[in-house]
Write a protein that holds these residues in place. Structure first.
Motif, PDB file in Angstrom:
ATOM      1  N   UNK A  23      44.855  35.713  30.030  1.00  0.00           N
ATOM      2  CA  UNK A  23      45.489  36.746  30.833  1.00  0.00           C
ATOM      3  C   UNK A  23      45.876  37.936  29.961  1.00  0.00           C
ATOM      4  N   UNK A  24      46.387  37.661  28.751  1.00  0.00           N
ATOM      5  CA  UNK A  24      46.735  38.717  27.814  1.00  0.00           C
ATOM      6  C   UNK A  24      46.200  38.363  26.435  1.00  0.00           C
ATOM      7  N   UNK A  25      45.971  39.376  25.630  1.00  0.00           N
ATOM      8  CA  UNK A  25      45.476  39.183  24.272  1.00  0.00           C
ATOM      9  C   UNK A  25      44.645  40.375  23.855  1.00  0.00           C
TER      10      UNK A  25
ATOM     11  N   UNK B  93      38.106  31.017  47.866  1.00  0.00           N
ATOM     12  CA  UNK B  93      37.654  30.976  49.254  1.00  0.00           C
ATOM     13  C   UNK B  93      38.113  32.217  50.013  1.00  0.00           C
ATOM     14  N   UNK B  94      39.334  32.638  49.761  1.00  0.00           N
ATOM     15  CA  UNK B  94      39.847  33.840  50.410  1.00  0.00           C
ATOM     16  C   UNK B  94      39.051  35.071  50.011  1.00  0.00           C
ATOM     17  N   UNK B  95      38.695  35.162  48.738  1.00  0.00           N
ATOM     18  CA  UNK B  95      37.934  36.330  48.295  1.00  0.00           C
ATOM     19  C   UNK B  95      36.555  36.368  48.938  1.00  0.00           C
ATOM     20  N   UNK B  96      35.922  35.209  49.115  1.00  0.00           N
ATOM     21  CA  UNK B  96      34.599  35.232  49.758  1.00  0.00           C
ATOM     22  C   UNK B  96      34.690  35.798  51.167  1.00  0.00           C
ATOM     23  N   UNK B  97      35.767  35.479  51.882  1.00  0.00           N
ATOM     24  CA  UNK B  97      35.926  36.018  53.235  1.00  0.00           C
ATOM     25  C   UNK B  97      36.225  37.510  53.200  1.00  0.00           C
ATOM     26  N   UNK B  98      37.109  37.935  52.306  1.00  0.00           N
ATOM     27  CA  UNK B  98      37.429  39.367  52.202  1.00  0.00           C
ATOM     28  C   UNK B  98      36.198  40.176  51.815  1.00  0.00           C
ATOM     29  N   UNK B  99      35.420  39.642  50.863  1.00  0.00           N
ATOM     30  CA  UNK B  99      34.223  40.359  50.419  1.00  0.00           C
ATOM     31  C   UNK B  99      33.187  40.436  51.534  1.00  0.00           C
ATOM     32  N   UNK B 100      33.069  39.378  52.332  1.00  0.00           N
ATOM     33  CA  UNK B 100      32.106  39.391  53.438  1.00  0.00           C
ATOM     34  C   UNK B 100      32.489  40.464  54.451  1.00  0.00           C
ATOM     35  N   UNK B 101      33.759  40.583  54.728  1.00  0.00           N
ATOM     36  CA  UNK B 101      34.206  41.626  55.655  1.00  0.00           C
ATOM     37  C   UNK B 101      33.962  43.015  55.085  1.00  0.00           C
TER      38      UNK B 101
ATOM     39  N   UNK C  81      42.646  36.945  41.694  1.00  0.00           N
ATOM     40  CA  UNK C  81      43.968  37.329  42.194  1.00  0.00           C
ATOM     41  C   UNK C  81      43.867  37.971  43.568  1.00  0.00           C
ATOM     42  N   UNK C  82      44.839  37.724  44.442  1.00  0.00           N
ATOM     43  CA  UNK C  82      44.752  38.209  45.826  1.00  0.00           C
ATOM     44  C   UNK C  82      44.574  39.711  45.959  1.00  0.00           C
ATOM     45  N   UNK C  83      45.112  40.499  45.032  1.00  0.00           N
ATOM     46  CA  UNK C  83      45.038  41.948  45.183  1.00  0.00           C
ATOM     47  C   UNK C  83      43.801  42.596  44.611  1.00  0.00           C
ATOM     48  N   UNK C  84      42.882  41.807  44.048  1.00  0.00           N
ATOM     49  CA  UNK C  84      41.692  42.413  43.441  1.00  0.00           C
ATOM     50  C   UNK C  84      40.805  43.068  44.499  1.00  0.00           C
ATOM     51  N   UNK C  85      40.179  44.202  44.166  1.00  0.00           N
ATOM     52  CA  UNK C  85      39.344  44.915  45.145  1.00  0.00           C
ATOM     53  C   UNK C  85      38.064  44.158  45.459  1.00  0.00           C
ATOM     54  N   UNK C  86      37.497  44.440  46.634  1.00  0.00           N
ATOM     55  CA  UNK C  86      36.239  43.813  47.046  1.00  0.00           C
ATOM     56  C   UNK C  86      35.230  44.825  47.564  1.00  0.00           C
ATOM     57  N   UNK C  87      35.632  46.087  47.736  1.00  0.00           N
ATOM     58  CA  UNK C  87      34.704  47.060  48.320  1.00  0.00           C
ATOM     59  C   UNK C  87      33.468  47.258  47.444  1.00  0.00           C
ATOM     60  N   UNK C  88      33.611  47.066  46.123  1.00  0.00           N
ATOM     61  CA  UNK C  88      32.474  47.238  45.217  1.00  0.00           C
ATOM     62  C   UNK C  88      31.417  46.161  45.394  1.00  0.00           C
ATOM     63  N   UNK C  89      31.727  45.107  46.146  1.00  0.00           N
ATOM     64  CA  UNK C  89      30.800  43.994  46.346  1.00  0.00           C
ATOM     65  C   UNK C  89      29.858  44.223  47.530  1.00  0.00           C
TER      66      UNK C  89
END
Length: 247
Positions: free
Chosen positions: A18-20, A156-164, A126-134
């Motif tokens: 996460x950091x380094x 699983x949540x990201x796959x649904x957000x990205x599909x939309x 992470x829940x807030x990551x963007x998906x429009x670039x996909x």
């Protein structure tokens, strides 16, 4: 004799922290990078077997961590894609293969013009990551149901957000696996090889994966989620999977 330019490329992005802000250690001391070497070798062998000239290479990181808004691995991935574009041209199809933090970087970099698809292993989503670039990309994410480092539910949540958002997405669950992909390693390797070569067009995607990628934007997250043991069956040729008939 001059080498033929690649017909396609796979960029491999290993995990991190996460950091380094220090650079990753060299060679085999870079354990996340070492962990991805068997995957890179398996993909390279499969690509060579088809007769294609596919470049398989790891992205070099300048820092060990994501480091908040600086998102260092994402910028490293974009720089590698820009260099590849300058060398091989605008039409080179690229699949990004990432693990954990590397999968997060791959997803963020997927909007690059060369990228056709992403295979993310145990991704950090992470829940807030963007998906429009996909939008317009093929995204297949593979996660163990026992992962304690990154969340399969977030994947699983990201796959649904990205599909939309216009992506073609699928998630495959590996039951009994782990974040480091050591448990059931052969299954991780075979599945990953089949997915990467399938997205490149040098192999055939498993039927259920293709069906999940074709789901409409309104499909529920569970509709695009497959179970490796229930929905996919290793064929006689390593790297090839077929539909499994449920009892």
């Amino acid at each position: 004799m001059a080498q033929r330019p690649p017909s396609a490329a796979v960029l491999v992005l290993h995990g991190g922290r996460e950091t380094g802000t220090e650079p990753p250690p060299p060679g085999l001391l870079n354990l996340p990078g070492t962990r991805m070497r068997p995957f890179a070798r398996a993909v390279d062998r499969a690509a060579r077997a088809t007769g294609g000239n596919v470049l398989v290479t790891q992205v070099r990181y300048g820092h060990r961590g994501w480091n908040g808004d600086r998102a260092h691995p994402f910028h490293d991935a974009v720089a590698a894609l820009d260099a590849l574009r300058e060398e091989a041209g605008d039409e080179l199809p690229v699949v990004l293969l990432g693990h954990s933090m590397g999968a997060r970087a791959a997803l963020r970099a997927a909007g690059h013009p060369l990228v056709r698809g992403v295979v993310g292993l145990a991704p950090w989503c992470p829940p807030g990551d963007p998906v429009t670039q996909l939008a317009g990309r093929d995204i297949v994410l593979v996660h163990s149901n026992r992962d304690r480092m990154t969340s399969p539910q977030a994947t699983q949540s990201l796959t649904a957000r990205a599909r939309r958002a216009g992506a073609r997405t699928c998630m495959v669950t590996v039951r009994g696996g782990d974040h480091a992909m050591i448990r059931r390693a052969s299954a991780w390797h075979r599945l990953t090889t089949g997915l990467v070569t399938g997205l490149l067009g040098s192999g055939s995607l498993p039927g259920p994966v293709g069906e999940a990628l074709a789901l409409p934007p309104t499909a529920e997250a569970t509709e695009g989620t497959l179970d490796l043991d229930l929905d996919l069956d290793p064929g006689p040729d390593p790297g090839r999977f077929r539909a499994r008939t449920r009892a």
